[in-house]
Scaffold this active site. Structure first.
Site, mmCIF file in Angstrom:
data_model
loop_
_atom_site.group_PDB
_atom_site.id
_atom_site.type_symbol
_atom_site.label_atom_id
_atom_site.label_comp_id
_atom_site.label_asym_id
_atom_site.label_seq_id
_atom_site.Cartn_x
_atom_site.Cartn_y
_atom_site.Cartn_z
ATOM 1 C CB SER A 1 -0.888 0.037 1.245
ATOM 2 O OG SER A 1 -1.607 -1.168 1.377
HETATM 3 N N1 SAH Z 1 -0.182 -4.925 4.080
HETATM 4 C C1 SAH Z 1 0.630 -5.252 2.926
HETATM 5 C C2 SAH Z 1 -0.075 -5.018 1.608
HETATM 6 C C3 SAH Z 1 -1.138 -5.985 1.413
HETATM 7 S S1 SAH Z 1 -1.768 -6.199 -0.212
HETATM 8 C C4 SAH Z 1 1.963 -4.574 2.936
HETATM 9 O O1 SAH Z 1 2.256 -3.801 3.852
HETATM 10 O O2 SAH Z 1 2.761 -4.862 2.029
HETATM 11 C C5 SAH Z 1 -3.072 -7.293 0.255
HETATM 12 C C6 SAH Z 1 -2.626 -8.672 0.615
HETATM 13 O O3 SAH Z 1 -3.782 -9.376 1.056
HETATM 14 C C7 SAH Z 1 -2.040 -9.477 -0.540
HETATM 15 O O4 SAH Z 1 -0.754 -9.904 -0.197
HETATM 16 C C8 SAH Z 1 -3.003 -10.662 -0.676
HETATM 17 O O5 SAH Z 1 -2.378 -11.876 -1.035
HETATM 18 C C9 SAH Z 1 -3.599 -10.729 0.716
HETATM 19 N N2 SAH Z 1 -4.888 -11.414 0.812
HETATM 20 C C10 SAH Z 1 -5.946 -11.390 -0.025
HETATM 21 N N3 SAH Z 1 -6.946 -12.175 0.436
HETATM 22 C C11 SAH Z 1 -6.507 -12.718 1.607
HETATM 23 C C12 SAH Z 1 -7.075 -13.624 2.557
HETATM 24 N N4 SAH Z 1 -8.288 -14.141 2.424
HETATM 25 N N5 SAH Z 1 -6.331 -13.953 3.638
HETATM 26 C C13 SAH Z 1 -5.073 -13.457 3.808
HETATM 27 N N6 SAH Z 1 -4.490 -12.608 2.940
HETATM 28 C C14 SAH Z 1 -5.189 -12.233 1.851
#
Ligand code: SAH
Length: 212
Positions: free
Chosen positions: A59
């Site tokens: 993000s």
């Molecule tokens: N917080 C992160 C950015 C996250 S992007 C950072 O600081 O880099 C969103 C993430 O959510 C992705 O890596 C994706 O794989 C994950 N995601 C999507 N659906 C999910 C689920 N059901 N359970 C766990 N992670 C999930």
């Protein structure tokens, strides 16, 4: 050295946007360039999302800052993050939680390992990255003081509000292609406040979206 200068500029920009000094200090202490792939390092302190592989993104710094400020994370808190990605957001929350702990759930095994490696390089020891479907929360360590969802959910999930302590807070983007960021505070009921429009990658899972 160059990274330090770029980081100072970013922190100044975020200060102009009204981010609290507490959150700015936490972000100042985390080397964001350790959380992005090699070819994105030159952009590590730019205020926009960056690709981290597997079709996912880290993000934008202002989004991490806003979500941390909204949750008002205090020392000693137990925090759940859904979507660990690079581990950066979890690292910032871990600094704010101090003697507390962050449980960061990620559905993609390769990204969970990426996050663990990055957190280790940054010297963060109070984050545990777990491979699970975060749309179901993480019952094993519940209840939480705060839950931070870093992917777009179809709705405010009961699986998550059920895992909040009384007085606990959830921040969650709700919507498919564009989302509204909601702050949900658990009192006797659930107080829901809309905090503005955002764009996140989808929450994919049992209670998330299945068609992405
Ligand atoms: N917080 C992160 C950015 C996250 S992007 C950072 O600081 O880099 C969103 C993430 O959510 C992705 O890596 C994706 O794989 C994950 N995601 C999507 N659906 C999910 C689920 N059901 N359970 C766990 N992670 C999930």
């Amino acid at each position: 050295m160059e990274f330090e200068i770029q980081k100072s500029r970013l922190i100044e920009e975020l200060r102009q946007h009204g981010i609290s000094e507490r959150v700015l200090n936490a972000m100042k202490s985390i080397p964001r360039h350790l959380f992005v792939p090699e070819k994105e390092k030159k952009n590590a302190y730019a205020d926009y999302p960056l690709p981290i592989g597997w079709g996912q993104t880290i993000s934008a710094p202002h989004m991490v800052a806003i979500m941390c400020d909204i949750l008002d994370i205090q020392d000693g808190m137990k925090i759940l993050e859904i979507g660990a990605g690079s581990g950066y957001h979890a690292a910032v929350m871990a600094v704010l939680a101090g003697s507390g702990h962050v449980y960061a759930v990620e559905r993609i095994e390769g990204l969970a390992q990426f996050a663990r490696d990055n957190l280790k390089k940054a010297g963060i020891t109070n984050v545990t990255v777990i491979v699970e479907d975060g749309s179901l929360g993480l019952a094993g360590y519940a209840p939480y003081d705060c839950i931070s969802v870093a992917c777009a959910s179809p709705e405010i999930l009961e699986t998550l509000t059920d895992q909040l302590k009384k007085g606990g807070k959830l921040v969650i983007p709700v919507g498919k292609y564009f989302q509204e960021l909601y702050l949900v505070t658990k009192t006797d009921g659930l107080k829901k406040e809309a905090k503005g429009g955002v764009v996140f990658v989808p929450l994919v899972g049992k209670k998330g979206f299945s068609d992405f």
